[in-house]
Design an enzyme around this catalytic site. Structure first.
Site, PDB file in Angstrom:
ATOM      1  N   ASN A  37       0.817  -1.219   0.000  1.00 37.71           N
ATOM      2  CA  ASN A  37       0.000   0.000   0.000  1.00 37.71           C
ATOM      3  C   ASN A  37       0.851   1.270   0.000  1.00 37.71           C
ATOM      4  OD1 ASN A  37      -2.402   1.378   0.037  1.00 37.71           O
ATOM      5  ND2 ASN A  37      -2.899   0.920   2.183  1.00 37.71           N
ATOM      6  N   HIS A 122     -14.986  -5.059  11.068  1.00 37.96           N
ATOM      7  CA  HIS A 122     -14.628  -3.732  11.587  1.00 37.96           C
ATOM      8  C   HIS A 122     -15.880  -2.921  11.909  1.00 37.96           C
ATOM      9  CE1 HIS A 122     -10.403  -3.267   9.595  1.00 37.96           C
ATOM     10  NE2 HIS A 122     -10.546  -4.433  10.200  1.00 37.96           N
ATOM     11  N   ARG A 147     -13.863  -5.785  15.664  1.00 36.68           N
ATOM     12  CA  ARG A 147     -12.884  -4.776  16.062  1.00 36.68           C
ATOM     13  C   ARG A 147     -13.600  -3.437  16.146  1.00 36.68           C
ATOM     14  NH1 ARG A 147      -8.123  -2.354  12.290  1.00 36.68           N
ATOM     15  NH2 ARG A 147      -9.758  -0.818  11.943  1.00 36.68           N
ATOM     16  N   TYR A 159      -7.050   6.758  13.497  1.00 37.50           N
ATOM     17  CA  TYR A 159      -7.026   5.552  12.684  1.00 37.50           C
ATOM     18  C   TYR A 159      -8.344   4.786  12.792  1.00 37.50           C
ATOM     19  CZ  TYR A 159      -6.580   0.878  11.189  1.00 37.50           C
ATOM     20  OH  TYR A 159      -6.857  -0.298  10.570  1.00 37.50           O
ATOM     21  N   ASP A 210      -7.424  -1.812  17.680  1.00 31.64           N
ATOM     22  CA  ASP A 210      -6.132  -1.572  17.021  1.00 31.64           C
ATOM     23  C   ASP A 210      -5.599  -0.211  17.458  1.00 31.64           C
ATOM     24  OD1 ASP A 210      -3.979  -1.356  15.328  1.00 31.64           O
ATOM     25  OD2 ASP A 210      -5.087  -1.818  13.490  1.00 31.64           O
ATOM     26  N   HIS A 212      -2.734   0.868  16.482  1.00 32.69           N
ATOM     27  CA  HIS A 212      -2.029   1.299  15.267  1.00 32.69           C
ATOM     28  C   HIS A 212      -0.685   1.968  15.547  1.00 32.69           C
ATOM     29  CE1 HIS A 212      -2.045   2.171  10.880  1.00 32.69           C
ATOM     30  NE2 HIS A 212      -2.800   1.099  10.886  1.00 32.69           N
ATOM     31  N   GLU A 236      -4.220  -4.617  19.469  1.00 29.43           N
ATOM     32  CA  GLU A 236      -3.316  -4.784  18.322  1.00 29.43           C
ATOM     33  C   GLU A 236      -2.330  -3.624  18.213  1.00 29.43           C
ATOM     34  OE1 GLU A 236      -5.520  -5.330  14.711  1.00 29.43           O
ATOM     35  OE2 GLU A 236      -3.894  -4.513  13.488  1.00 29.43           O
ATOM     36  N   GLU A 262       1.349  -6.964  11.364  1.00 27.23           N
ATOM     37  CA  GLU A 262       0.900  -6.742   9.985  1.00 27.23           C
ATOM     38  C   GLU A 262       1.977  -6.100   9.120  1.00 27.23           C
ATOM     39  OE1 GLU A 262      -2.576  -4.353  10.897  1.00 27.23           O
ATOM     40  OE2 GLU A 262      -1.567  -2.563  10.178  1.00 27.23           O
ATOM     41  N   ARG A 283       0.347 -11.433  13.496  1.00 24.52           N
ATOM     42  CA  ARG A 283      -0.524 -10.958  12.409  1.00 24.52           C
ATOM     43  C   ARG A 283       0.135 -10.899  11.041  1.00 24.52           C
ATOM     44  NH1 ARG A 283      -4.806  -8.584  12.163  1.00 24.52           N
ATOM     45  NH2 ARG A 283      -4.203  -6.599  11.252  1.00 24.52           N
ATOM     46  N   HIS A 312      -3.453 -10.406   9.018  1.00 22.78           N
ATOM     47  CA  HIS A 312      -3.901  -9.121   8.496  1.00 22.78           C
ATOM     48  C   HIS A 312      -4.821  -9.384   7.293  1.00 22.78           C
ATOM     49  CE1 HIS A 312      -2.251  -5.123   6.599  1.00 22.78           C
ATOM     50  NE2 HIS A 312      -3.393  -4.913   7.210  1.00 22.78           N
ATOM     51  N   ASP A 316      -6.311  -3.381   1.475  1.00 27.08           N
ATOM     52  CA  ASP A 316      -5.140  -3.204   0.605  1.00 27.08           C
ATOM     53  C   ASP A 316      -4.443  -4.531   0.315  1.00 27.08           C
ATOM     54  OD1 ASP A 316      -4.701  -2.174   3.491  1.00 27.08           O
ATOM     55  OD2 ASP A 316      -2.685  -2.798   2.932  1.00 27.08           O
ATOM     56  N   GLU A 339      -8.599 -11.469   9.967  1.00 28.14           N
ATOM     57  CA  GLU A 339      -9.270 -10.173   9.744  1.00 28.14           C
ATOM     58  C   GLU A 339     -10.053 -10.227   8.440  1.00 28.14           C
ATOM     59  OE1 GLU A 339      -6.553  -6.887   9.364  1.00 28.14           O
ATOM     60  OE2 GLU A 339      -8.136  -5.403   9.698  1.00 28.14           O
ATOM     61  N   TRP A 402       1.902   6.680  12.293  1.00 28.58           N
ATOM     62  CA  TRP A 402       0.493   6.725  11.882  1.00 28.58           C
ATOM     63  C   TRP A 402      -0.164   5.409  12.192  1.00 28.58           C
ATOM     64  CZ3 TRP A 402      -2.145   3.828   8.109  1.00 28.58           C
ATOM     65  CH2 TRP A 402      -3.529   4.146   8.032  1.00 28.58           C
TER      66      TRP A 402
HETATM   67  O1  KDG Z   1      -2.016  -0.377   4.536  1.00 31.44           O
HETATM   68  C1  KDG Z   1      -2.218  -0.165   5.895  1.00 31.44           C
HETATM   69  C2  KDG Z   1      -3.433  -0.924   6.368  1.00 31.44           C
HETATM   70  O2  KDG Z   1      -3.397  -2.246   5.918  1.00 31.44           O
HETATM   71  C3  KDG Z   1      -3.552  -0.903   7.853  1.00 31.44           C
HETATM   72  O3  KDG Z   1      -3.683   0.424   8.295  1.00 31.44           O
HETATM   73  C4  KDG Z   1      -4.765  -1.724   8.282  1.00 31.44           C
HETATM   74  O4  KDG Z   1      -4.059  -1.672  10.567  1.00 31.44           O
HETATM   75  C5  KDG Z   1      -4.730  -2.167   9.686  1.00 31.44           C
HETATM   76  C6  KDG Z   1      -5.573  -3.317  10.034  1.00 31.44           C
HETATM   77  O5  KDG Z   1      -5.453  -3.776  11.165  1.00 31.44           O
HETATM   78  O6  KDG Z   1      -6.334  -3.764   9.194  1.00 31.44           O
HETATM   79 MG    MG Z   2      -3.798  -3.046  12.200  1.00 29.89          MG
END
Ligand code: KDG
Ligand code: MG
Length: 402
Positions: A37, A122, A147, A159, A210, A212, A236, A262, A283, A312, A316, A339, A402
């Site tokens: 991605n 999600h 989630r 996020y 998550d 993140h 996560e 991930e 993951r 994961h 993407d 997921e 991020w």
């Molecule tokens: O490309 C980044 C995403 O795959 C990510 O932000 C998704 O954190 C993610 C998740 O848990 O699905």
């Molecule tokens: Mg994630």
């Protein structure tokens, strides 16, 4: 079974995907996902310029040998671009192997260890009210694991929460969007979100969250501890995971189960986490961690240490990766959860697949190989569009994870 043709297909049906197609002298073909991605063309160029010439004429049956040739033979090892490229070759060769054996890939990986695969969906919302509504909707669709992410008072964006109502897709066209991040409001807010969800939905539902990669180890420890009363299935990516030992501090302070991986490119990124039993779920998934062959080695190491898999599965990762992940999930003994973030209708039209969702669970289907095909003519109608993931800054302007 010589490889006679290899194509790198870049398309954007709703979002960008890179797909590798390997064709043998008998006309059998296999697919591999090669999507990274926001850096898609780096993998496409790596494949086209450096990998495709090495594949022509090779025996498609020699999956492990090809993996080692591409990994050790490059001298420059690891890294997301290299490992995604190798993963796509590996996945496509397993697909071919399944097709010529007239067997679904999971049968070649040792057969099904379960009837179907538990997945989590999600639930995203601008505030806890919207998130709770999304949780209720997913429960009606049959999900038993969800989630939950919500907008945080005092933060314009975070996020997992779409800017406007509709599906969440963080990569945006044009230059990267910059968000402002503050940890304190987030840490104050998240326990209240889960207190509400537990109260409203009872003890049975599996709830996940998550973070993140945004916290320091001590902040993550605080969050894990404050979430303990709500019995999360997992927390996560609490911290950026370059430093594996940072998980030791989190572990020392909380019994909330931890999931990570991930962004991992292979076994070396998680070896200590697994061997020192610092996490509960790994993951890493097919496309970014070296393909089915390598992911199975990670799972075997994890099995020794009571760590389960939790691949994961964001949008993407193309349907080719999703199919491969489901074959892996169905076969591997220490599977935990998968997921599931459904793709857009445009994506689904370009990639037809045998896998199915029913009652909160998925199955890869019994078609030979991976059970996924790409409509190349339709894909060509969706040319690549440059897109970036967002960038975070703290409120004083410092770049943050991020
Ligand atoms: O490309 C980044 C995403 O795959 C990510 O932000 C998704 O954190 C993610 C998740 O848990 O699905
Ligand atoms: Mg994630």
């Amino acid at each position: 079974m010589r490889i006679t043709d290899v194509r790198v297909i870049v398309c954007s049906p709703g979002r960008n995907f890179v797909t590798l197609k390997i064709v043998t002298e008998d006309g059998v073909h296999g697919l591999g996902d090669a999507t990274l991605n926001g850096r898609e063309l780096a993998v496409a160029a790596y494949l086209t310029e450096h990998v495709v010439p090495l594949l022509i004429g090779r025996d498609a049956r020699r999956i492990e040998d090809t993996w080692q040739f591409l990994y050790k033979g490059a001298y420059w090892r690891r890294g997301p671009v290299t490992m995604t490229a190798i993963a796509s070759v590996d996945t496509a060769l397993w697909d071919i192997r399944g097709k010529v054996s007239n067997a679904p890939v999971y049968d070649l990986l040792g057969g099904a260890s379960r009837e179907s695969v538990l997945v989590y969906g999600h639930a995203n919302g601008a505030d806890p009210e919207e998130t709770a509504t999304a949780v209720a909707r997913l429960r009606e669709q049959g999900y038993t694991a969800i989630r939950a992410q919500s907008g945080v008072p005092g933060l314009e964006s975070t996020y997992g929460v779409p800017a406007s109502r509709g599906r969440y897709e963080p990569a945006g066209r044009g230059l990267p969007i910059e968000h402002v991040w503050r940890t304190e409001p987030y840490l104050d807010f998240v326990p209240a979100l889960f207190e509400r969800l537990r109260r409203e939905f009872g003890p049975e539902l599996h709830l996940l969250h998550d973070a993140h990669h945004r916290l320091t180890p001590i902040e993550a420890a605080r969050l894990g501890r404050s979430l303990e009363p709500y019995h999360l299935f997992w927390l996560e990516d609490p911290v950026p995971a370059e430093a594996q030992e940072s998980f030791e501090l989190i572990r020392r302070h909380t019994t909330t189960p931890i999931a990570v991986g991930e962004v991992f490119d292979g076994i070396h990124a998680c070896q200590q986490l697994i061997e020192r039993e610092l996490i509960d779920y790994i993951r890493a998934t097919v496309v970014h961690a070296g393909g089915l062959s390598h992911l199975r080695k990670i799972a075997a190491l994890a099995e020794l240490h009571h760590v389960k898999t939790g691949c994961h599965g964001a949008t993407d990762l193309s349907p080719v990766c999703m199919a491969a992940a489901l074959h892996f999930d169905l076969s591997v003994h220490n599977f935990g959860i998968q997921e599931h973030m459904p793709h857009s209708e445009e994506t689904e039209r370009v990639f037809r697949h045998a896998y199915e969702f029913r009652d909160g669970r998925m199955h890869p289907g019994d078609a030979p190989g991976l059970g996924v095909e790409i409509d190349e003519a339709l894909a060509a109608q969706y040319p690549y569009q440059r897109a970036y993931l967002p960038v975070n800054r703290r409120d004083d302007g410092t770049v943050h994870d991020w």
